[in-house]
Write an enzyme that holds these catalytic residues in place. Sequence first.
Site, PDB file in Angstrom:
ATOM      1  CG  HIS A 113      26.753  94.801  49.264  1.00 53.39           C
ATOM      2  ND1 HIS A 113      26.774  96.174  49.421  1.00 53.39           N
ATOM      3  CD2 HIS A 113      27.109  94.568  47.987  1.00 53.39           C
ATOM      4  CE1 HIS A 113      27.106  96.736  48.273  1.00 53.39           C
ATOM      5  NE2 HIS A 113      27.326  95.779  47.387  1.00 53.39           N
ATOM      6  CE  LYS A 158      17.939  99.880  60.999  1.00 53.83           C
ATOM      7  NZ  LYS A 158      19.028 100.419  60.177  1.00 53.83           N
ATOM      8  NE  ARG A 159      13.143  94.279  52.912  1.00 57.38           N
ATOM      9  CZ  ARG A 159      12.975  93.710  51.717  1.00 57.38           C
ATOM     10  NH1 ARG A 159      13.106  94.427  50.620  1.00 57.38           N
ATOM     11  NH2 ARG A 159      12.659  92.438  51.633  1.00 57.38           N
ATOM     12  CE  LYS A 206      18.496  95.074  57.566  1.00 54.06           C
ATOM     13  NZ  LYS A 206      19.613  96.006  57.283  1.00 54.06           N
ATOM     14  CB  THR A 254      23.428 103.429  53.682  1.00 54.27           C
ATOM     15  OG1 THR A 254      22.391 102.507  53.333  1.00 54.27           O
ATOM     16  CG2 THR A 254      24.736 102.969  53.075  1.00 54.27           C
ATOM     17  CE  LYS A 278      20.340 106.594  52.673  1.00 53.86           C
ATOM     18  NZ  LYS A 278      19.694 105.325  52.326  1.00 53.86           N
TER      19      LYS A 278
HETATM   20  C1  26Q Z   1      20.077  86.918  46.650  1.00 52.51           C
HETATM   21  C2  26Q Z   1      19.691  85.764  46.007  1.00 52.51           C
HETATM   22  C3  26Q Z   1      18.376  85.550  45.682  1.00 52.51           C
HETATM   23  C4  26Q Z   1      17.429  86.519  46.016  1.00 52.51           C
HETATM   24  C5  26Q Z   1      17.812  87.670  46.647  1.00 52.51           C
HETATM   25  C6  26Q Z   1      19.136  87.867  46.989  1.00 52.51           C
HETATM   26  C7  26Q Z   1      19.543  89.110  47.680  1.00 52.51           C
HETATM   27  C8  26Q Z   1      18.926  90.298  47.349  1.00 52.51           C
HETATM   28  C9  26Q Z   1      19.283  91.464  47.997  1.00 52.51           C
HETATM   29  C10 26Q Z   1      20.525  89.102  48.653  1.00 52.51           C
HETATM   30  C11 26Q Z   1      20.868  90.268  49.282  1.00 52.51           C
HETATM   31  C12 26Q Z   1      20.269  91.475  48.960  1.00 52.51           C
HETATM   32  C13 26Q Z   1      20.568  92.749  49.588  1.00 52.51           C
HETATM   33  C14 26Q Z   1      21.539  92.945  50.447  1.00 52.51           C
HETATM   34  C15 26Q Z   1      21.748  94.253  51.054  1.00 52.51           C
HETATM   35  O1  26Q Z   1      21.003  95.192  50.833  1.00 52.51           O
HETATM   36  N1  26Q Z   1      22.804  94.403  51.853  1.00 52.51           N
HETATM   37  C16 26Q Z   1      23.082  95.665  52.502  1.00 52.51           C
HETATM   38  O2  26Q Z   1      23.954  96.405  51.678  1.00 52.51           O
HETATM   39  C17 26Q Z   1      24.155  97.704  52.177  1.00 52.51           C
HETATM   40  C18 26Q Z   1      24.997  98.463  51.189  1.00 52.51           C
HETATM   41  O3  26Q Z   1      26.308  97.984  51.218  1.00 52.51           O
HETATM   42  C19 26Q Z   1      24.775  97.669  53.557  1.00 52.51           C
HETATM   43  O4  26Q Z   1      24.841  98.976  54.060  1.00 52.51           O
HETATM   44  C20 26Q Z   1      23.940  96.801  54.506  1.00 52.51           C
HETATM   45  O5  26Q Z   1      24.606  96.651  55.733  1.00 52.51           O
HETATM   46  C21 26Q Z   1      23.686  95.451  53.868  1.00 52.51           C
HETATM   47  O6  26Q Z   1      22.805  94.686  54.666  1.00 52.51           O
END
Ligand code: 26Q
Length: 768
Positions: free
Chosen positions: A330, A508-509, A514, A616, A620
């Site tokens: 992702h 978004k986050r 971003k 995503t 929406k």
């Molecule tokens: C990893 C290691 C330790 C702590 C946290 C994490 C961690 C947690 C969450 C790393 C990444 C995430 C989340 C990533 C994420 O949400 N990515 C998004 O995924 C969406 C669905 O595919 C995409 O639409 C977005 O572009 C992408 O940023």
Amino acid sequence: MKFDQKAFLDGVERVLHAEYACDLKTAGKFELYNAVSRAVMEEIFTDWNNEKNSPRRRCGYFSAEFLMGRAIYSNLMNLGILDEVGAALASVGEDVKQFEEVEDAALGNGGLGRLAACYLESAASKDIALDGYGIRYRYGLFRQTFVDGYQHEEGDDWLRWGDPWSVRVDRDAVLVRFADQTVKAVPYDMPVFGYKNGVVNTLRLWQSEPVQAFDFASFNEMKGEVKATENFNATKITDVLYPNDNTMVGKILRLRQQYFMVSASLQDIVRKFKASGKSLRQLPEKWCFQLNDTHPVIAIPELLRILQTEGLSFDEAFEVCHACFNFTNHTIMAEALEKWDALALSDLLPDVYEQILACQRRLEGDGLDPNCFYIVRDNVIHMANLAIYVASHVNGVAEIHTNILKTQTFKNWYERFPEKFVNITNGITPRRWLLLNNPALARLADKKIGAGWHTELSELKKLTPYLDEMLPEFKRIRRENKEKLAAYIRAHEGVDLSADFIFDVQVKRLHEYKRQMLNALSVLYFYFGIKDGCVTDFPPTAFLFGAKAAPGYYMAKAVIKFINEIARLVNNDPDVADRMKVVFLQNYNVSYAEKIVCAADISEQISLAGMEASGTSNMKFMLNGTVTLGTMDGANVEICEEAGRENNYIFGATVEEVAAVKQYYCPREQVEGAPRLKRALETLVDGTLHDEQGMLRKLYDSMISGYEPDRYLVLYDFADYVRVKEQLLREFGTDAYYRKSLVNMANVGKFSADRSVTEYAKLIWKLK
Ligand code: 26Q
């Protein structure tokens, strides 16, 4: 589900009697919510049980996050009884809307977690045998408030409302062993209802508990304190969701969480499979697993370990794992690709570490260049590489993203294993993201083309001949949704907004890539333009932001402070009161998103090209008929392919340009010839804004000096952004603008999660 009002109310009353010793007359909101939900759970038992015992092949979606949001309305809608339950409650003087106070299940951070939730719903709706496996966090993603413009975080006690949509399955509990502790994993199962098709899949979330409850014997021997500590440590594993999005933190507790969840899931699955009497060599005939990013990748060595304890050789076990596992990436950002310190992992999970080393040895035996192909190197374990090496399929989440994976991030791997790499563009469920959140627009579509689009979103294309005649009604609906959102914002944020204003939205986050910064600087640019008198015709616009920053992410928190300070400046200035408003919405979450995406006039999707894997929320907004102001990044590219670039507002450097520009980039030069941009940027340091903690100064430094200043080319893209944004603001309100909006809605079909899960099922899972 067939519905009998009397029987339903009797069911509710029975739960009230048994669980709360009250009745419909005396029940409060909490009791009523739980009783309504439980009464429904009683009815769906048979369908659920049928699916759980069905012999067909299944896929387990392994994910550290499931951002489910509020369950009750979407469950009732999918069961086809939302209106009926509303009427039944009304008949006893209760309003079904009161459940809007129920907390979201926010067991996820953002895109990746919400995608998992959409996929479960879509799979059930398409009768695809997909089950979720994850963690039942005691506290989900933190609640956000602002104090003096700074983000504050509070624990998210989502179970305060009870958890009537889950059942605890004690009989399926398993033990999970770490080098230093053994804990019990207890599953909580949540039904996932297909849309009006009787299918009920399962989301199984594991909770950690002490193996033995409090032991009085040892307490009497004065060992009570030791026991209490053990108990505490056991429950700690699933205590809280790590609030990071797209950044990795190498915390050992997080590794414990990941292993806990996959070990429990695999033990459970293997135990049930063995009960069928088949050899574990045949496991792939019954199961495959989708690894949602690197977070559950430790499932691979865990299954290798389990299979060998069951008598398979390493090579046999490897073949089973190869056939079972698939991996979704992702993100391309190096800081989000999970890596673990080899010593730490071998301390915590020695047997699992052995399996990782065995994979590394097998890889070395393939005779590949060890500089390009490694799982363990310099005492670091690269989880993405492990996943790619073992899995049958590796997928990116939008065309552009998959291409970047193939040509850059995992170039070597792609060249060696081209057959593994596929693209599956993300999607969203049209049930929650149009039918439920925007019933007026959904009804308008129904009136024109019937209800087929509910389960086949590409049918919205049939709206094309009606777009012009839909305009007046579409405008009226948009306006009503804006009025509702404005009322909500008045109540929750204390800011007065007029629905006459353009609602320009970025939710978004919070992450530097971003580029909320780009949006914020443009707001100041317009503001000073109006103040100076050089802008005289600025259309009234409300700039709405919603975003949570990871608590440890300093620059992200600085951007929140910056925008809140801009809001204070702008909203308190009577000179611009009839031109602009700025609001940072607190605690943006799934339920807030439902209210926002149906009320937006502009969807800001402005990440630096190449950085946003897909996005995503862009989908929406599109589904609700909102044009995109965005870069050629992630799924924006495909949105333009589907709806026409001319129907959206595209700006900024392309991926190719980004690579070229970065060679010589100097942010100072961008500002020198641009006095209005310079002035906007300098508010960070010139005393215009409050900066009690020196955060804004650091933000300024990150843009202009220091190591790799303006890493995400905010200043580089600024001029083009403002040019296109001004054009969009000028066009707003014209029939041309509304037509573009509707063209987007009519061409959104590709972005249904129904299409995504169908592709996964065909290309990867080979189900049906
Ligand atoms: C990893 C290691 C330790 C702590 C946290 C994490 C961690 C947690 C969450 C790393 C990444 C995430 C989340 C990533 C994420 O949400 N990515 C998004 O995924 C969406 C669905 O595919 C995409 O639409 C977005 O572009 C992408 O940023």
